[in-house]
Design a protein around this motif. Structure first.
Motif, mmCIF file in Angstrom:
data_model
loop_
_atom_site.group_PDB
_atom_site.id
_atom_site.type_symbol
_atom_site.label_atom_id
_atom_site.label_comp_id
_atom_site.label_asym_id
_atom_site.label_seq_id
_atom_site.Cartn_x
_atom_site.Cartn_y
_atom_site.Cartn_z
ATOM 1 N N GLN A 251 0.800 -1.217 0.000
ATOM 2 C CA GLN A 251 0.000 0.000 0.000
ATOM 3 C C GLN A 251 0.837 1.273 0.000
ATOM 4 O OE1 GLN A 251 -2.411 -0.646 3.462
ATOM 5 N NE2 GLN A 251 -3.585 -2.327 2.506
ATOM 6 N N ILE A 252 2.070 1.199 0.467
ATOM 7 C CA ILE A 252 2.894 2.408 0.538
ATOM 8 C C ILE A 252 3.906 2.484 -0.604
ATOM 9 C CG2 ILE A 252 2.654 2.562 3.032
ATOM 10 C CD1 ILE A 252 5.402 1.349 3.333
ATOM 11 N N LEU A 253 3.786 1.606 -1.591
ATOM 12 C CA LEU A 253 4.668 1.690 -2.750
ATOM 13 C C LEU A 253 4.350 2.951 -3.549
ATOM 14 C CD1 LEU A 253 4.568 -1.988 -4.074
ATOM 15 C CD2 LEU A 253 6.491 -0.879 -2.964
ATOM 16 N N ARG A 254 5.381 3.680 -3.922
ATOM 17 C CA ARG A 254 5.154 4.817 -4.814
ATOM 18 C C ARG A 254 4.999 4.348 -6.251
ATOM 19 N NH1 ARG A 254 9.379 9.803 -5.429
ATOM 20 N NH2 ARG A 254 10.541 8.199 -6.580
ATOM 21 N N ARG A 255 5.788 3.336 -6.613
ATOM 22 C CA ARG A 255 5.699 2.731 -7.936
ATOM 23 C C ARG A 255 6.083 1.266 -7.818
ATOM 24 N NH1 ARG A 255 9.124 4.445 -13.410
ATOM 25 N NH2 ARG A 255 8.435 2.695 -14.692
ATOM 26 N N PRO A 256 5.274 0.349 -8.322
ATOM 27 C CA PRO A 256 5.594 -1.079 -8.203
ATOM 28 C C PRO A 256 6.656 -1.503 -9.210
ATOM 29 C CG PRO A 256 3.550 -0.803 -9.408
ATOM 30 C CD PRO A 256 3.964 0.573 -8.957
ATOM 31 N N TRP A 257 7.218 -2.686 -8.971
ATOM 32 C CA TRP A 257 8.211 -3.227 -9.892
ATOM 33 C C TRP A 257 7.546 -3.731 -11.165
ATOM 34 C CZ3 TRP A 257 8.725 -8.168 -11.970
ATOM 35 C CH2 TRP A 257 9.893 -8.379 -12.691
ATOM 36 N N VAL A 270 13.224 2.126 -3.941
ATOM 37 C CA VAL A 270 13.453 1.375 -2.710
ATOM 38 C C VAL A 270 13.857 2.312 -1.571
ATOM 39 C CG1 VAL A 270 14.950 -0.346 -1.606
ATOM 40 C CG2 VAL A 270 13.989 -0.796 -3.855
ATOM 41 N N VAL A 271 14.634 3.342 -1.868
ATOM 42 C CA VAL A 271 15.002 4.321 -0.837
ATOM 43 C C VAL A 271 13.744 4.991 -0.282
ATOM 44 C CG1 VAL A 271 16.138 6.529 -0.434
ATOM 45 C CG2 VAL A 271 17.330 4.727 -1.678
ATOM 46 N N ILE A 272 12.849 5.442 -1.164
ATOM 47 C CA ILE A 272 11.603 6.067 -0.730
ATOM 48 C C ILE A 272 10.744 5.072 0.042
ATOM 49 C CG2 ILE A 272 9.468 7.165 -1.512
ATOM 50 C CD1 ILE A 272 11.953 8.891 -1.842
ATOM 51 N N TRP A 273 10.678 3.850 -0.446
ATOM 52 C CA TRP A 273 9.859 2.821 0.209
ATOM 53 C C TRP A 273 10.356 2.528 1.613
ATOM 54 C CZ3 TRP A 273 10.827 -2.756 0.801
ATOM 55 C CH2 TRP A 273 9.674 -3.479 1.159
ATOM 56 N N ARG A 274 11.660 2.471 1.799
ATOM 57 C CA ARG A 274 12.205 2.186 3.130
ATOM 58 C C ARG A 274 11.915 3.327 4.100
ATOM 59 N NH1 ARG A 274 18.242 -0.175 2.861
ATOM 60 N NH2 ARG A 274 17.794 -0.327 5.098
ATOM 61 N N ARG A 275 11.915 4.559 3.613
ATOM 62 C CA ARG A 275 11.554 5.687 4.481
ATOM 63 C C ARG A 275 10.085 5.613 4.868
ATOM 64 N NH1 ARG A 275 14.684 10.412 1.003
ATOM 65 N NH2 ARG A 275 16.810 9.871 1.675
ATOM 66 N N LEU A 279 8.278 5.141 8.604
ATOM 67 C CA LEU A 279 7.109 5.898 9.050
ATOM 68 C C LEU A 279 6.013 4.962 9.538
ATOM 69 C CD1 LEU A 279 5.520 8.569 9.285
ATOM 70 C CD2 LEU A 279 4.834 8.254 6.892
ATOM 71 N N ALA A 280 5.810 3.862 8.824
ATOM 72 C CA ALA A 280 4.800 2.887 9.246
ATOM 73 C C ALA A 280 5.146 2.304 10.614
ATOM 74 C CB ALA A 280 4.682 1.775 8.205
ATOM 75 N N TYR A 281 6.433 2.002 10.838
ATOM 76 C CA TYR A 281 6.845 1.496 12.162
ATOM 77 C C TYR A 281 6.521 2.519 13.248
ATOM 78 C CZ TYR A 281 9.984 -1.296 9.120
ATOM 79 O OH TYR A 281 10.509 -2.078 8.134
ATOM 80 N N ALA A 282 6.888 3.784 13.004
ATOM 81 C CA ALA A 282 6.719 4.827 14.021
ATOM 82 C C ALA A 282 5.249 5.048 14.344
ATOM 83 C CB ALA A 282 7.371 6.122 13.541
ATOM 84 N N LEU A 283 4.398 5.088 13.324
ATOM 85 C CA LEU A 283 2.974 5.327 13.576
ATOM 86 C C LEU A 283 2.331 4.158 14.293
ATOM 87 C CD1 LEU A 283 1.980 6.972 10.181
ATOM 88 C CD2 LEU A 283 2.084 8.086 12.408
ATOM 89 N N ALA A 284 2.712 2.936 13.922
ATOM 90 C CA ALA A 284 2.128 1.759 14.570
ATOM 91 C C ALA A 284 2.604 1.599 16.006
ATOM 92 C CB ALA A 284 2.467 0.505 13.766
ATOM 93 N N ALA A 285 3.797 2.111 16.312
ATOM 94 C CA ALA A 285 4.363 1.946 17.655
ATOM 95 C C ALA A 285 4.048 3.112 18.584
ATOM 96 C CB ALA A 285 5.882 1.778 17.556
ATOM 97 N N ARG A 286 3.474 4.189 18.065
ATOM 98 C CA ARG A 286 3.162 5.356 18.911
ATOM 99 C C ARG A 286 2.149 4.998 19.985
ATOM 100 N NH1 ARG A 286 3.432 10.855 16.962
ATOM 101 N NH2 ARG A 286 1.250 11.156 17.523
ATOM 102 N N PRO A 287 2.344 5.507 21.196
ATOM 103 C CA PRO A 287 1.341 5.274 22.246
ATOM 104 C C PRO A 287 0.052 6.042 21.935
ATOM 105 C CG PRO A 287 3.028 6.797 23.020
ATOM 106 C CD PRO A 287 3.511 6.274 21.693
ATOM 107 N N ASP A 288 -1.069 5.551 22.451
ATOM 108 C CA ASP A 288 -2.352 6.208 22.196
ATOM 109 C C ASP A 288 -2.389 7.633 22.728
ATOM 110 O OD1 ASP A 288 -3.197 3.874 21.027
ATOM 111 O OD2 ASP A 288 -4.145 3.112 22.858
ATOM 112 N N SER A 289 -1.605 7.910 23.752
ATOM 113 C CA SER A 289 -1.608 9.246 24.358
ATOM 114 C C SER A 289 -1.075 10.311 23.409
ATOM 115 C CB SER A 289 -0.778 9.242 25.648
ATOM 116 O OG SER A 289 0.559 8.842 25.369
ATOM 117 N N ALA A 290 -0.427 9.893 22.288
ATOM 118 C CA ALA A 290 0.117 10.867 21.350
ATOM 119 C C ALA A 290 -0.992 11.594 20.596
ATOM 120 C CB ALA A 290 1.055 10.175 20.365
#
Length: 469
Positions: A251-257, A270-275, A279-290
């Motif tokens: 879902q977060i691919l800018r352009r598929p292979w 791939v550089v953009i995808w890894r960034r 972001l996906a890691y950070a948003l999923a790991a944020r506490p609800d209080s954020a």
């Protein structure tokens, strides 16, 4: 005669030792009774009694008549030189296995020139015991190399590979006729590159599939880079996620292979995808209080919070900024991003930060229009009115992302791919993912001091994912 016997004794013992090694090797790898017969014929010995007792009848006598200590295997200098040349083509760690196997049959030794990959596969235990036994029988009977290779599961395109290209034990090889026909003309002509090329092609086939393996074979013929290169592993994963529509990684691919994409574009994507993954890691790991601010409408403007990675990706594309790579600002739980919209049209992005030095009071740290342009005075006034309309409550000190929550977020993204990968590759990739570091506390403190020292928001480069909306 006694002196000659003593002089020839080391040669005889060496012959016996080599025979035992070959027989043990044959028994281990299941080459059957035919291999045992070849060994006995080559050594001039017979087996008597139990399987653990061997009486040498002719081998010792032949060794006694040896004229030079160097001719320990009964070969002429020409034959010994040819054999050594063939063995030197393979990597040192595999020469012992290949030497033991080929000493039992000249037909096997000839594979070093005619089909090195088939000989390598036999010597290193590729395939099942039954497959290896069948392949050896066909070779001993003088059948075609195609029949022997097919019996073992080694495709004919590997016949063009030099012995030096075989650096690792073969685990899984693409064998479809379409792959065989397409890859044959893509094998590098330079032996030094062939090894890295082969390892990449085989890894790509297992880590993504045959279409991407063919793309790899075509575009990696000139650079000797190993398959364990981090960027290449991510390229395989990126291409695989392009086929897994229901995953976060897709879902977060800018352009598929696609087969027509260039290596340079793949690296950029791939550089953009890894960034975006970060972001996906950070948003999923944020506490609800954020998520402490409430969405509201003020002066005809709607303030919509961005909470998912898809929200950030869509907003970044619509506003032509780097919100899809905004990981660095979200790691400490003190930042929230809002999309300001008027009549459904995006007009600005707002960054609210909790000022931990002022009792965790919320402050506006950035307000940008599309392409990171300065916001108008009306937008600034509207943003302050919205902020002032938020209910007063004890927000509390923000909680940074913990390592446990970060790992859960990482696995929520990568679990489908790790389940699909072969076990040995999945374990190696998981070790790499576990090594992903959270932003350090020192880095977060430096970011807070830097923001506190600014008296007003200043424009920043749109391509810097860690500094600007």
């Amino acid at each position: 005669d006694g002196e000659k016997f003593v002089a020839a004794l080391p040669s005889a013992l060496n012959v016996i030792r080599r025979g035992l090694c070959v027989l043990l090797f044959a028994t281990k790898h299941g080459y059957g009774q035919r291999l045992g017969g070849e060994v006995r014929a080559a050594l001039g010995c017979t087996l008597q009694g139990s399987s653990h007792a061997m009486t040498v009848t002719k081998g010792v006598e032949a060794a006694r008549k040896a004229k030079t200590p160097s001719d320990t295997d009964g070969r002429s200098p020409t034959q010994a030189g040819r054999r050594n040349r063939r063995l030197v083509g393979f990597r040192p760690e595999f020469r012992t296995y290949i030497s033991q196997l080929t000493s039992s049959s000249p037909k096997l030794e000839d594979l070093a020139d005619s089909f090195p990959a088939l000989l390598f596969a036999l010597a290193t235990g590729y395939g099942t015991q039954r497959q290896r036994g069948r392949a050896f029988t066909l070779i001993a009977e003088g059948r075609s190399l195609k029949d022997a290779a097919t019996a073992l599961g080694v495709p004919l395109w590997m016949r063009r590979l030099p012995a030096s290209a075989l650096e690792h034990r073969l685990e899984a090889i693409p064998t479809s006729p379409e792959f065989d026909a397409a890859i044959a003309h893509l094998i590098p002509s330079t032996p030094d590159i062939a090894a890295a090329w082969l390892s990449r092609v085989l890894y790509a086939a297992e880590a993504c599939g045959e279409p991407f393996a063919l793309w790899t074979a075509k575009h990696h013929r000139t650079a000797a880079v190993a398959a364990d290169d981090e960027m290449f592993r991510y390229q395989c994963a990126w291409a695989w996620f392009a086929t897994a529509d229901d995953t976060v990684g897709a879902q977060i691919l800018r352009r598929p292979w696609t087969p027509s994409i260039s290596p340079r574009r793949v690296s950029e994507e791939v550089v953009i995808w890894r960034r975006r993954l970060a972001l996906a890691y950070a948003l999923a790991a944020r506490p609800d209080s954020a998520d402490w601010a409430e969405p509201r409408d003020v002066n005809g403007h709607s303030f919509v919070p961005l909470t998912s990675v898809q929200d950030f990706v869509d907003e970044g594309e619509a506003m032509t900024n780097c919100l899809d790579q905004y990981t660095g600002q979200l790691d400490d739980g003190a930042v929230s991003i809002f999309s300001i919209r008027r009549q459904g049209r995006r007009v600005a992005n707002l960054e609210i930060r909790l000022d931990t030095e002022e009792g965790c009071a919320p402050v506006i740290s950035q307000l940008k229009r599309p392409r990171n342009r300065h916001a108008s005075k009306l937008l600034w006034q509207t943003a302050y009115v919205w902020l002032g309309s938020q209910p007063l409550r004890n927000i509390g000190r923000p909680k940074p992302i913990t390592r446990h929550s970060h790992w859960k977020a990482v696995m929520s993204v990568w679990a489908p791919y790790l389940d699909w990968l072969p076990t040995r590759h999945a374990q190696a990739f998981e070790l790499h993912l576990r090594a992903l570091e959270l932003p350090s506390a020192a880095s977060r403190s430096a970011n807070r001091r830097s923001r506190a020292s600014r008296t007003s928001p200043s424009p920043r480069p749109a391509r810097s994912p860690s500094t600007s909306i």
